[in-house]
Design a protein around this motif. Sequence first.
Motif, short mmCIF file in Angstrom:
data_model
loop_
_atom_site.label_atom_id
_atom_site.label_comp_id
_atom_site.label_asym_id
_atom_site.label_seq_id
_atom_site.Cartn_x
_atom_site.Cartn_y
_atom_site.Cartn_z
N MET A 189 0.83 -1.20 0.00
CA MET A 189 0.00 0.00 0.00
C MET A 189 0.86 1.26 0.00
SD MET A 189 -2.79 1.62 -0.19
CE MET A 189 -3.93 0.22 -0.22
N TYR A 190 1.90 1.29 0.84
CA TYR A 190 2.78 2.46 0.85
C TYR A 190 3.42 2.65 -0.52
CZ TYR A 190 2.46 3.42 5.84
OH TYR A 190 2.01 3.78 7.08
N GLU B 221 2.16 1.80 -3.39
CA GLU B 221 1.15 2.32 -4.31
C GLU B 221 0.89 3.80 -4.05
OE1 GLU B 221 -3.33 1.37 -5.95
OE2 GLU B 221 -2.90 1.08 -3.84
N LEU B 222 0.99 4.20 -2.79
CA LEU B 222 0.75 5.60 -2.44
C LEU B 222 1.92 6.51 -2.81
CD1 LEU B 222 -0.98 5.14 1.04
CD2 LEU B 222 -2.07 5.76 -1.12
N HIS C 69 -8.97 -2.33 -0.02
CA HIS C 69 -8.10 -1.23 -0.46
C HIS C 69 -8.34 0.00 0.40
CE1 HIS C 69 -6.48 2.01 -2.97
NE2 HIS C 69 -5.73 1.07 -3.56
N ALA D 178 -5.52 1.65 2.86
CA ALA D 178 -5.11 3.02 2.57
C ALA D 178 -5.30 3.90 3.79
CB ALA D 178 -5.90 3.56 1.38
N SER E 143 -2.25 5.64 6.06
CA SER E 143 -2.24 7.07 6.35
C SER E 143 -2.20 7.33 7.84
CB SER E 143 -3.48 7.73 5.74
OG SER E 143 -3.45 7.63 4.32
#
Length: 329
Positions: free
Chosen positions: A25-26, A28-29, A311, A315, A319
């Motif tokens: 996830m990180y 993708e971010l 997802h 996400a 955060s």
Amino acid sequence: MKAIAFFNNKGGVGKTTLVYHLAWMYAELGASVVAADLDPQANLTTMFLSEDRLLELWPEGTHERSILGSVAPILRGIGDLAEPHVEEVALNLGLVVGDLGLSRFEARLSSAWPDCMNQDEAAFRAESAFHRVIARAAHQREADIVLVDVGPNLGAINRAAIIAANHVVFPLAPDLFSLQGLRNIGPTLNDWREQWQDRLERRPGGTDLDLPDANMEPAGYVVMQHAVRAARPVRAYQKWMRRIPGVYHKAILGAEAPNVASTEGDDECLATLKHYRSLLAMAQEARKPAFFLRPADGAIGGHLQAVQDCHEDFAALASAIAERCDVIW
């Protein structure tokens, strides 16, 4: 760069799955992330890499491209760290490869801990090995964040891994064993922090050895894999959800229990993740995180909504952890 360890001395709570999904996830971010597998079981590594690649990284003989290869000179008493290999998993994602042989480092670290009190430079090199591997791996990848997976115990390997972390996140299951784990971890972390500060005052002179500060600040907890009915935990789990905040605040933070009815009202609760059931098995088969599943992977019908929910959940968690740990990219 911030190093964040994920730790619970109770196994089976989904810790490694959590680290795996957060790493993706990180990435993708847009963050540059390194996942460091410091658990001698090496489960995180087997989630990231295929068996064919593992055969290349774990040949018969020496494993120069795993964490064991990095600490091997210290383990054998013939030198300092070897430069760590960081396996490129994706554009923004690297992996410090785990190794089942890392368990052999336990005895060396156990003896190094008291030897540090005698200003033994070799002992400090051993105890700071994971910290320096993490720092070098992060430098190679220009990483914004390092996620550290450790085993479910309070042994010497975990002590060396945890003192290398800036922050610690605690994955929990809503059960008696996770609460007891918190009660064990809190005093232990305080002891490790105080004892390492004593050792830092005895660091050997005349050396520029990079040593960890042992901040290991608690960053909060994540409740994993609870069963739900009508979007609420079933009754069997509700009593544990009510008890978690009080135990966490007392054991980990050394503070009074908050006046909250459940984890939902506790600021220290970073997330409460649903049990994604067949979605995780499907993801394991597809060798990708659950929130990347597509119809070609078998995610059809109701699974597609579950993928989207997954997802959003990860996400939001990524955060929350970044905000709590002051991670910027």
